[in-house]
Design a protein around this motif. Structure first.
Motif, mmCIF file in Angstrom:
data_model
loop_
_atom_site.group_PDB
_atom_site.id
_atom_site.type_symbol
_atom_site.label_atom_id
_atom_site.label_comp_id
_atom_site.label_asym_id
_atom_site.label_seq_id
_atom_site.Cartn_x
_atom_site.Cartn_y
_atom_site.Cartn_z
ATOM 1 N N UNK A 114 0.844 -1.197 0.000
ATOM 2 C CA UNK A 114 0.000 0.000 0.000
ATOM 3 C C UNK A 114 0.878 1.246 0.000
ATOM 4 N N UNK A 115 0.539 2.163 -0.904
ATOM 5 C CA UNK A 115 1.294 3.394 -1.094
ATOM 6 C C UNK A 115 0.383 4.585 -0.832
ATOM 7 N N UNK A 116 0.835 5.509 -0.007
ATOM 8 C CA UNK A 116 0.055 6.698 0.336
ATOM 9 C C UNK A 116 0.760 7.948 -0.180
ATOM 10 N N UNK A 185 4.174 2.433 2.147
ATOM 11 C CA UNK A 185 5.305 3.224 1.682
ATOM 12 C C UNK A 185 4.852 4.612 1.240
ATOM 13 N N UNK A 186 5.822 5.516 1.179
ATOM 14 C CA UNK A 186 5.583 6.913 0.827
ATOM 15 C C UNK A 186 5.590 7.057 -0.694
ATOM 16 N N UNK A 195 -4.097 7.072 -2.580
ATOM 17 C CA UNK A 195 -3.643 5.817 -1.982
ATOM 18 C C UNK A 195 -3.818 4.693 -2.986
ATOM 19 N N UNK A 196 -2.894 3.762 -2.965
ATOM 20 C CA UNK A 196 -3.004 2.529 -3.751
ATOM 21 C C UNK A 196 -2.902 1.369 -2.773
ATOM 22 N N UNK A 197 -3.969 0.575 -2.677
ATOM 23 C CA UNK A 197 -3.943 -0.597 -1.796
ATOM 24 C C UNK A 197 -3.253 -1.722 -2.549
ATOM 25 N N UNK A 198 -2.059 -2.087 -2.084
ATOM 26 C CA UNK A 198 -1.213 -3.020 -2.806
ATOM 27 C C UNK A 198 -1.543 -4.482 -2.564
ATOM 28 N N UNK A 199 -0.847 -5.335 -3.307
ATOM 29 C CA UNK A 199 -1.158 -6.767 -3.301
ATOM 30 C C UNK A 199 -0.917 -7.413 -1.943
ATOM 31 N N UNK A 200 0.080 -6.921 -1.178
ATOM 32 C CA UNK A 200 0.342 -7.519 0.131
ATOM 33 C C UNK A 200 -0.872 -7.393 1.038
ATOM 34 N N UNK A 201 -1.534 -6.235 1.007
ATOM 35 C CA UNK A 201 -2.714 -6.022 1.846
ATOM 36 C C UNK A 201 -3.949 -6.748 1.301
ATOM 37 N N UNK A 202 -3.904 -7.223 0.063
ATOM 38 C CA UNK A 202 -5.034 -7.956 -0.518
ATOM 39 C C UNK A 202 -4.922 -9.467 -0.313
ATOM 40 N N UNK A 203 -3.764 -9.941 0.105
ATOM 41 C CA UNK A 203 -3.550 -11.379 0.248
ATOM 42 C C UNK A 203 -4.506 -11.990 1.266
#
Length: 236
Positions: A114-116, A185-186, A195-203
């Motif tokens: 996830x990137x903010x 991450x920044x 914000x982009x909710x990344x794959x790690x948080x979707x697992x």
């Protein structure tokens, strides 16, 4: 590699058109390399093992899918972000689309974490640091800015016992030994999305995309009911 976006050339729309299925698809990404993930095209039910199992669609929460006029990606309507039930203070308009289509909160299976945008990231990092100030720090591991020494940190069924954010997204990435880092991450001040909710948080989360109703159904982590992304009954 399969495109899952909204354009007419993506795999979900090709399959649902050719096979006359409902315009729906679902994915569940694995959290380990030892178990496969799963993708479904068309509507449910989707039963978990062991038989008779539960239909995962019965426990989903739903939120609207927001369309960005400039791209076919999937966005969700986020009004605020909280750490440990405390809402962060930042300009709310950062979460909205501007005239160029910049802003919003996007789902991505390509972005690893996830990137903010900077305007959200620094209040978020400060709030999480304050909420975990009683936990010893560990040296930073790129690309993360905050890492914890977990040697004295209790583990619960859902992972490390640290403050949660909305949607119960996984926060901590175990880096080996007694080190875990905040897996956010920044993205900097010029990031196109808030914000982009990344794959790690979707697992290990079941995500159901209903393209006609423009809704996203999500399960929260499968660990909460002791299951995994590959634990489906494909014979039902």
């Amino acid at each position: 590699m399969a495109g899952l976006g909204r354009s007419k050339f993506t795999l979900p729309l090709q399959l649902t058109t050719d096979l006359q299925l409902e315009r729906q698809f679902a994915i569940c990404l694995p959290s380990t390399s030892t178990a496969p993930g799963v993708a479904f095209f068309g509507s449910g039910p989707f039963f978990l093992l062991p038989p008779p199992g539960r239909d995962i669609t019965g426990i989903l929460s739903y939120t609207p899918l927001i369309k960005n006029p400039t791209c076919p990606d999937y966005y969700i309507d986020v009004q605020a972000i909280a750490v440990g039930s405390k809402v962060l203070c930042f300009l709310a308009r950062v979460l909205m689309f501007d005239v160029l289509g910049h802003g919003g909160v996007k789902l991505s299976t390509v972005t690893p974490y996830t990137t903010l945008k900077r305007h959200i990231y620094w209040p978020f990092l400060k709030a999480f640091a304050n909420a975990t100030k009683g936990i010893p720090r560990a040296p930073k591991v790129k690309p993360f800015d905050l890492c914890l020494n977990t040697s004295t940190l209790a583990s619960i069924r859902l992972g490390l016992n640290v403050p949660q954010i909305d949607l119960m997204l996984a926060l901590m990435k175990q880096m080996g030994g007694d080190v875990a880092c905040l897996a956010v991450v920044n993205g900097g001040g010029k990031a196109e999305q808030a914000a982009v909710i990344g794959s790690y948080q979707l697992e290990d989360n079941f995500l159901s995309f209903d393209l006609d109703k423009k809704m996203l159904g999500f399960s929260s982590t499968f660990l909460s009911f002791e299951s995994t992304s590959s634990n489906f009954n494909f014979k039902s």
